[in-house]
Write a protein that holds these residues in place. Structure first.
Motif, PDB file in Angstrom:
ATOM      1  N   UNK A  23       0.887  -1.159   0.000  1.00 11.78           N
ATOM      2  CA  UNK A  23       0.000   0.000   0.000  1.00 11.78           C
ATOM      3  C   UNK A  23       0.924   1.207   0.000  1.00 11.78           C
ATOM      4  N   UNK A  24       1.528   1.467  -1.158  1.00  9.45           N
ATOM      5  CA  UNK A  24       2.674   2.363  -1.199  1.00  9.45           C
ATOM      6  C   UNK A  24       2.835   2.990  -2.574  1.00  9.45           C
ATOM      7  N   UNK A  25       3.699   3.981  -2.610  1.00  8.74           N
ATOM      8  CA  UNK A  25       4.128   4.591  -3.858  1.00  8.74           C
ATOM      9  C   UNK A  25       5.536   4.092  -4.167  1.00  8.74           C
ATOM     10  N   UNK A  26       5.762   3.698  -5.419  1.00  6.31           N
ATOM     11  CA  UNK A  26       7.072   3.227  -5.851  1.00  6.31           C
ATOM     12  C   UNK A  26       7.523   4.059  -7.052  1.00  6.31           C
ATOM     13  N   UNK A  27       8.778   4.464  -7.029  1.00  5.05           N
ATOM     14  CA  UNK A  27       9.300   5.217  -8.175  1.00  5.05           C
ATOM     15  C   UNK A  27       9.712   4.247  -9.273  1.00  5.05           C
ATOM     16  N   UNK A  28       9.088   4.419 -10.437  1.00 13.14           N
ATOM     17  CA  UNK A  28       9.384   3.603 -11.608  1.00 13.14           C
ATOM     18  C   UNK A  28       9.695   4.536 -12.769  1.00 13.14           C
ATOM     19  N   UNK A  29      10.903   4.405 -13.283  1.00 13.37           N
ATOM     20  CA  UNK A  29      11.368   5.303 -14.351  1.00 13.37           C
ATOM     21  C   UNK A  29      11.257   6.765 -13.937  1.00 13.37           C
ATOM     22  N   UNK A  30      11.548   7.007 -12.672  1.00 19.23           N
ATOM     23  CA  UNK A  30      11.576   8.379 -12.180  1.00 19.23           C
ATOM     24  C   UNK A  30      10.236   8.964 -11.806  1.00 19.23           C
ATOM     25  N   UNK A  31       9.165   8.187 -11.923  1.00 23.46           N
ATOM     26  CA  UNK A  31       7.831   8.685 -11.613  1.00 23.46           C
ATOM     27  C   UNK A  31       7.168   7.813 -10.548  1.00 23.46           C
ATOM     28  N   UNK A  32       6.430   8.425  -9.615  1.00 23.88           N
ATOM     29  CA  UNK A  32       5.755   7.627  -8.582  1.00 23.88           C
ATOM     30  C   UNK A  32       4.563   6.851  -9.141  1.00 23.88           C
ATOM     31  N   UNK A  33       4.483   5.593  -8.751  1.00 24.63           N
ATOM     32  CA  UNK A  33       3.376   4.727  -9.133  1.00 24.63           C
ATOM     33  C   UNK A  33       2.831   4.058  -7.875  1.00 24.63           C
ATOM     34  N   UNK A  34       1.552   4.167  -7.649  1.00 26.28           N
ATOM     35  CA  UNK A  34       0.938   3.549  -6.475  1.00 26.28           C
ATOM     36  C   UNK A  34       0.752   2.062  -6.724  1.00 26.28           C
ATOM     37  N   UNK A  35       1.135   1.252  -5.732  1.00 24.83           N
ATOM     38  CA  UNK A  35       0.992  -0.201  -5.800  1.00 24.83           C
ATOM     39  C   UNK A  35       0.185  -0.662  -4.590  1.00 24.83           C
ATOM     40  N   UNK A  36      -0.912  -1.366  -4.848  1.00 21.43           N
ATOM     41  CA  UNK A  36      -1.717  -1.961  -3.775  1.00 21.43           C
ATOM     42  C   UNK A  36      -1.833  -3.449  -4.061  1.00 21.43           C
ATOM     43  N   UNK A  37      -1.463  -4.262  -3.090  1.00 18.83           N
ATOM     44  CA  UNK A  37      -1.493  -5.723  -3.243  1.00 18.83           C
ATOM     45  C   UNK A  37      -2.224  -6.314  -2.035  1.00 18.83           C
ATOM     46  N   UNK A  38      -3.261  -7.091  -2.318  1.00 17.94           N
ATOM     47  CA  UNK A  38      -4.117  -7.634  -1.261  1.00 17.94           C
ATOM     48  C   UNK A  38      -4.368  -9.107  -1.523  1.00 17.94           C
ATOM     49  N   UNK A  39      -4.004  -9.949  -0.558  1.00 15.78           N
ATOM     50  CA  UNK A  39      -4.258 -11.393  -0.624  1.00 15.78           C
ATOM     51  C   UNK A  39      -5.510 -11.676   0.195  1.00 15.78           C
ATOM     52  N   UNK A  40      -6.618 -11.956  -0.500  1.00 10.82           N
ATOM     53  CA  UNK A  40      -7.923 -12.040   0.145  1.00 10.82           C
ATOM     54  C   UNK A  40      -8.351 -13.480   0.397  1.00 10.82           C
ATOM     55  N   UNK A  41      -9.117 -13.661   1.465  1.00 12.58           N
ATOM     56  CA  UNK A  41      -9.718 -14.953   1.777  1.00 12.58           C
ATOM     57  C   UNK A  41     -11.154 -14.728   2.227  1.00 12.58           C
ATOM     58  N   UNK A  42     -12.051 -15.553   1.723  1.00 11.05           N
ATOM     59  CA  UNK A  42     -13.418 -15.606   2.223  1.00 11.05           C
ATOM     60  C   UNK A  42     -13.516 -16.815   3.141  1.00 11.05           C
ATOM     61  N   UNK A  43     -13.911 -16.577   4.370  1.00 14.43           N
ATOM     62  CA  UNK A  43     -13.903 -17.627   5.392  1.00 14.43           C
ATOM     63  C   UNK A  43     -15.308 -17.801   5.941  1.00 14.43           C
ATOM     64  N   UNK A  44     -15.784 -19.044   5.933  1.00 14.57           N
ATOM     65  CA  UNK A  44     -17.067 -19.350   6.572  1.00 14.57           C
ATOM     66  C   UNK A  44     -16.844 -19.343   8.077  1.00 14.57           C
ATOM     67  N   UNK A  45     -17.513 -18.455   8.787  1.00 12.80           N
ATOM     68  CA  UNK A  45     -17.243 -18.288  10.214  1.00 12.80           C
ATOM     69  C   UNK A  45     -17.680 -19.508  11.029  1.00 12.80           C
ATOM     70  N   UNK A  46     -18.664 -20.234  10.556  1.00 10.09           N
ATOM     71  CA  UNK A  46     -19.069 -21.472  11.229  1.00 10.09           C
ATOM     72  C   UNK A  46     -18.121 -22.591  10.794  1.00 10.09           C
ATOM     73  N   UNK A  47     -17.108 -22.830  11.601  1.00 13.41           N
ATOM     74  CA  UNK A  47     -16.109 -23.835  11.267  1.00 13.41           C
ATOM     75  C   UNK A  47     -14.805 -23.257  10.763  1.00 13.41           C
TER      76      UNK A  47
END
Length: 201
Positions: free
Chosen positions: A127-151
């Motif tokens: 959840x950050x800004x990264x400089x690529x070729x001298x320009x800032x590029x926002x990068x968001x990476x999310x590893x998601x899980x859907x979990x059944x709460x019963x069990x």
């Protein structure tokens, strides 16, 4: 009463020093920009969803706006802060996105600690800004899980990543890119979650 001769010069020196000390900088506080998602035309689902605050590293799980200026160097934008931690801002955007979509009526987050059929949880690894070729590029990476709460059974999992170039190097332009990137990722997460067979039965 006369002041002792030694104390008076010391007091004058102390008062002079206080007048030249730099004032503490007041940072600019930024909200995460957001554009409402369009309301979906599909039928409402019959299961309830709780959206949990994602896990993240210490830099992301804070109000600091993270930037990688070069290579593996991690820094933050000076004089600028988020209005909350990056993880909470990200979670709140997901809640708003599901609410905008309208297909899940029974919606909550982990602050309320309400019972739900399914929980959306995961790890926010970027959840950050990264400089690529001298320009800032926002990068968001999310590893998601859907979990059944019963069990506590994982019923679906997927990794999401969105990049969004900023229009300039100024902090407001980078913040605007964060908003566009998070809008795009939230739309992907909503569509993915509602395509899964996660009925409460």
């Amino acid at each position: 009463m006369k002041m002792p001769r030694i104390v008076a010069p010391l007091l004058l020196t102390w008062l002079t020093a206080c007048s030249v000390l730099p004032k503490a900088e007041t940072p600019s506080i930024y909200r995460l920009p957001a554009s409402p998602l369009s309301h979906a035309q599909g039928d409402a689902v019959r299961w309830s969803l709780r959206i949990n605050t994602p896990q993240a590293g210490r830099m992301i799980d804070s109000p600091r706006i993270v930037v990688l200026p070069e290579g593996d160097v991690v820094s933050v934008y000076q004089g600028a802060r988020w209005s909350d931690s990056g993880t909470v801002l990200f979670r709140n955007r997901l809640v708003d996105a599901f609410r905008d979509d309208g297909r899940i009526n029974a919606l909550s987050n982990d602050d309320a600690a309400l019972q739900a059929d399914i929980s959306l949880t995961g790890n926010l690894s970027a959840f950050q800004s990264e400089y690529r070729n001298g320009q800032p590029t926002v990068v968001i990476r999310y590893d998601a899980q859907l979990v059944r709460t019963n069990g506590m059974r994982i019923v679906a999992a997927r990794s999401f990543e969105v990049t969004e170039p900023a229009t300039g190097k100024a902090v407001p332009e980078v913040v605007a890119a964060f908003g566009r990137a998070d809008d795009a990722l939230a739309r992907q997460v909503v569509d993915w979650a509602l395509q899964q067979s996660v009925s409460k039965n």
